[in-house]
Every structure is written in structure tokens, then in C-alpha cells.
Design a protein around this motif. Structure first.
Motif, short mmCIF file in Angstrom:
data_model
loop_
_atom_site.label_atom_id
_atom_site.label_comp_id
_atom_site.label_asym_id
_atom_site.label_seq_id
_atom_site.Cartn_x
_atom_site.Cartn_y
_atom_site.Cartn_z
N TYR A 159 0.83 -1.20 0.00
CA TYR A 159 0.00 0.00 0.00
C TYR A 159 0.87 1.26 0.00
O TYR A 159 0.58 2.23 -0.70
CB TYR A 159 -0.92 0.01 1.22
CG TYR A 159 -1.80 1.24 1.27
CD1 TYR A 159 -2.89 1.38 0.42
CD2 TYR A 159 -1.51 2.28 2.16
CE1 TYR A 159 -3.69 2.52 0.46
CE2 TYR A 159 -2.30 3.42 2.19
CZ TYR A 159 -3.38 3.52 1.34
OH TYR A 159 -4.16 4.66 1.37
N ALA A 163 -0.03 3.55 -3.10
CA ALA A 163 -0.95 4.64 -2.79
C ALA A 163 -0.46 5.94 -3.41
O ALA A 163 0.75 6.23 -3.41
CB ALA A 163 -1.08 4.80 -1.28
N ALA A 167 -2.79 10.41 -0.88
CA ALA A 167 -3.43 9.55 0.12
C ALA A 167 -2.98 9.89 1.52
O ALA A 167 -3.67 9.64 2.49
CB ALA A 167 -3.14 8.07 -0.17
N SER A 169 -2.26 12.24 4.74
CA SER A 169 -3.04 13.35 5.28
C SER A 169 -2.23 14.10 6.31
O SER A 169 -1.45 13.51 7.06
CB SER A 169 -4.34 12.83 5.92
OG SER A 169 -5.01 13.86 6.59
N LYS A 223 -9.79 -1.08 4.14
CA LYS A 223 -9.54 0.35 3.96
C LYS A 223 -8.54 0.58 2.82
O LYS A 223 -8.75 1.44 1.95
CB LYS A 223 -9.00 0.94 5.25
CG LYS A 223 -8.61 2.41 5.14
CD LYS A 223 -7.96 2.91 6.41
CE LYS A 223 -7.48 4.35 6.24
NZ LYS A 223 -6.78 4.85 7.46
N TRP A 224 -7.44 -0.17 2.81
CA TRP A 224 -6.42 0.01 1.77
C TRP A 224 -6.96 -0.35 0.40
O TRP A 224 -6.67 0.34 -0.59
CB TRP A 224 -5.19 -0.84 2.10
CG TRP A 224 -4.45 -0.37 3.31
CD1 TRP A 224 -4.41 0.91 3.82
CD2 TRP A 224 -3.64 -1.16 4.19
NE1 TRP A 224 -3.63 0.95 4.94
CE2 TRP A 224 -3.14 -0.30 5.19
CE3 TRP A 224 -3.30 -2.51 4.23
CZ2 TRP A 224 -2.31 -0.76 6.23
CZ3 TRP A 224 -2.48 -2.96 5.25
CH2 TRP A 224 -1.99 -2.09 6.22
N ARG A 226 -10.09 -0.22 -0.66
CA ARG A 226 -11.00 0.84 -1.09
C ARG A 226 -10.23 2.08 -1.52
O ARG A 226 -10.59 2.73 -2.52
CB ARG A 226 -11.97 1.18 0.04
CG ARG A 226 -13.03 0.10 0.29
CD ARG A 226 -13.90 0.46 1.48
NE ARG A 226 -14.98 -0.51 1.66
CZ ARG A 226 -15.81 -0.52 2.70
NH1 ARG A 226 -15.69 0.41 3.65
NH2 ARG A 226 -16.76 -1.43 2.79
N SER A 227 -9.19 2.42 -0.79
CA SER A 227 -8.39 3.60 -1.13
C SER A 227 -7.73 3.43 -2.49
O SER A 227 -7.74 4.35 -3.32
CB SER A 227 -7.34 3.83 -0.05
OG SER A 227 -6.48 4.88 -0.40
N ALA A 230 -10.20 3.60 -5.42
CA ALA A 230 -10.64 4.95 -5.75
C ALA A 230 -9.54 5.81 -6.36
O ALA A 230 -9.81 6.89 -6.88
CB ALA A 230 -11.17 5.63 -4.48
N ALA A 231 -8.29 5.33 -6.27
CA ALA A 231 -7.18 6.09 -6.80
C ALA A 231 -7.20 6.08 -8.33
O ALA A 231 -7.59 5.08 -8.94
CB ALA A 231 -5.86 5.51 -6.28
#
Length: 235
Positions: A159, A163, A167, A169, A223-224, A226-227, A230-231
Motif C-alpha cells: 500500500y 498509494a 493519500a 493526510s 480500507k487500503w 477501497r483507497s 478509488a485512486a
């Protein structure tokens, strides 16, 4: 490089606190910072610190696997594994401090970490197998723990590579999240070996850590995924 100068420099060059457990934030990183400053003052490079981390961890695992479980071997192993983990934090800090980061060093660090993920649970399996008071069925627990640990390590590593930069924050770290992540922190696992002298008590704590780590891993994998889904696709 003087120790005091190295320590001052490292205090202002730390990684972000978001997504890090309280143990890593308040114990492992500060201890690693001290070891990094001492290593830099001694002229050690990051790869040498990585090798020292692997050596210290390896000795700790031998202490677990070879002698019969006892309070003394448990405390010695816990101390060595905690030290090895702190040195694992120190190697990256030495690299940043000295400007000696490299793909080879990053690769070496990950290879050592991957080996540690399997070796620590293999040592538990061997040590418990040598303990006459432990029923054979309990030996399935370290096998399951090794599987979960490898999946979590691989998922986090991949990830981090895949990512997108956005991603990350800049939001303030969540104390609740830092507490929730404690069971999956290698440092907490290392401390649990202080119970090694009472195998069934240790197994109870070890199994609880496995259950919590499994739940944390499942949540993070979702979570990873889904992230990354969406990337935007790489061009």
C-alpha cells in the motif's frame, strides 16, 4: 558527528505520527532516536544498524527457541526484541541524518523485517513445542499468527508503494486510533514475552494479541483496498 548534535538534528526530523500506535510513537521512536544518534556518533551507517538489529533480534529468538521456557529467558528475550525493534527504527533515522538513504538500504530493511515477521512466531512454535505443559493443539496459534503477520506486513508495504501521494493526510494524529493499533504493534508482542516463564499465561495473552491483530488487519485491508480502488489509474 557528535552525539548531542545528532540527537538535536533527529528531534526535528521525525516521521509523521498519524497512523502510528502509542508504543511506536512514545517508546520505539524515541529509543530509536537515541540509538541512531549513538550509532551516527560511532560512525555506523544505516546498513550496519540494520545488520545489528537483525543480530540482536536473532539472539532474542534463539533465547526463546532453544532453552526451556522460563521467567529469565522470557525477560531476556523481551529485552532483546525490544532493543532489536528500536534499532529497526534507528537505521532509517541514521539514513536521514547522514543523507545515506538508498534503494539497497530500503530493500535490506524490508527483507530483514519480513524475515522477522516469520521468525518470531517460528521461535514461539519451537519454544512451546519444547514445553511439556503445552497441549499440541496450541501450536496452531503461532502458525496462524505468522500468517496474519505476513499478510499485514505485505499489505502495508505494498500500500505504501502503490498509494498516490495525495493519500497521505496532514491531519492531527488520533489518540484513539493510536491506542486501537497497539495490539498490532511489534513492540507490544515483544513485551508479551515477559510472560514466557508461564507458558499457558503467555499463550492466553498471545492469543488475545492474535485475535486483535487479525481484526485490525482485516479492517486495514478493506480500507487500503477501497483507497486504491478509488485512486486514479497510473499512466
Amino acid at each position: 558527528m557528535e552525539f548531542a548534535y545528532a540527537l538535536r538534528t533527529l528531534q526535528s526530523a521525525q516521521k509523521g505520527k498519524r497512523g502510528v500506535s502509542l508504543y511506536s510513537r512514545w517508546v520505539n521512536r524515541p529509543l530509536g532516536r537515541l540509538l541512531a544518534a549513538a550509532s551516527a556518533a560511532a560512525g555506523m551507517g544505516p546498513n550496519a544498524v540494520t545488520a545489528l538489529s537483525a543480530l540482536v533480534t536473532g539472539v532474542g529468538l534463539i533465547v526463546l527457541a532453544v532453552p526451556a521456557p522460563s521467567a529469565a529467558t522470557g525477560l531476556i528475550a523481551a529485552a532483546l526484541l525490544v532493543l532489536g525493534f528500536a534499532l529497526d527504527s534507528a537505521d532509517g533515522q541514521v539514513a536521514r541524518l547522514t543523507g545515506r538513504s538508498s534503494p539497497a538500504g530500503e530493500w535490506l530493511d524490508h527483507v530483514v523485517d519480513a524475515g522477522k515477521m516469520v521468525a518470531v512466531h517460528a521461535a514461539v512454535l519451537i519454544g512451546l513445542w519444547r514445553a511439556d505443559s503445552v497441549p499440541t493443539a496450541w501450536l496452531l496459534v503461532p502458525l496462524a499468527y505468522a500468517f496474519v503477520a505476513v499478510v499485514l506486513f505485505a499489505g502495508l508495504t505494498l500500500y505504501s508503494l502503490l498509494a498516490p501521494p495525495a493519500a497521505g493526510s496532514a491531519a492531527a494524529p488520533s489518540t484513539l486510533r493510536s491506542v486501537a493499533l497497539l495490539p498490532a504493534d511489534y513492540g507490544i508482542l515483544a513485551l508479551s514475552f515477559a510472560l514466557w516463564g508461564a507458558p499457558m499465561t503467555f499463550l492466553g495473552a498471545y492469543t488475545l494479541l492474535l485475535a486483535a491483530t487479525t481484526a485490525i488487519t482485516a479492517g486495514l485491508l478493506v480500507k487500503w483496498f477501497r483507497s486504491l480502488s478509488a485512486a486514479p489509474a497510473a499512466r
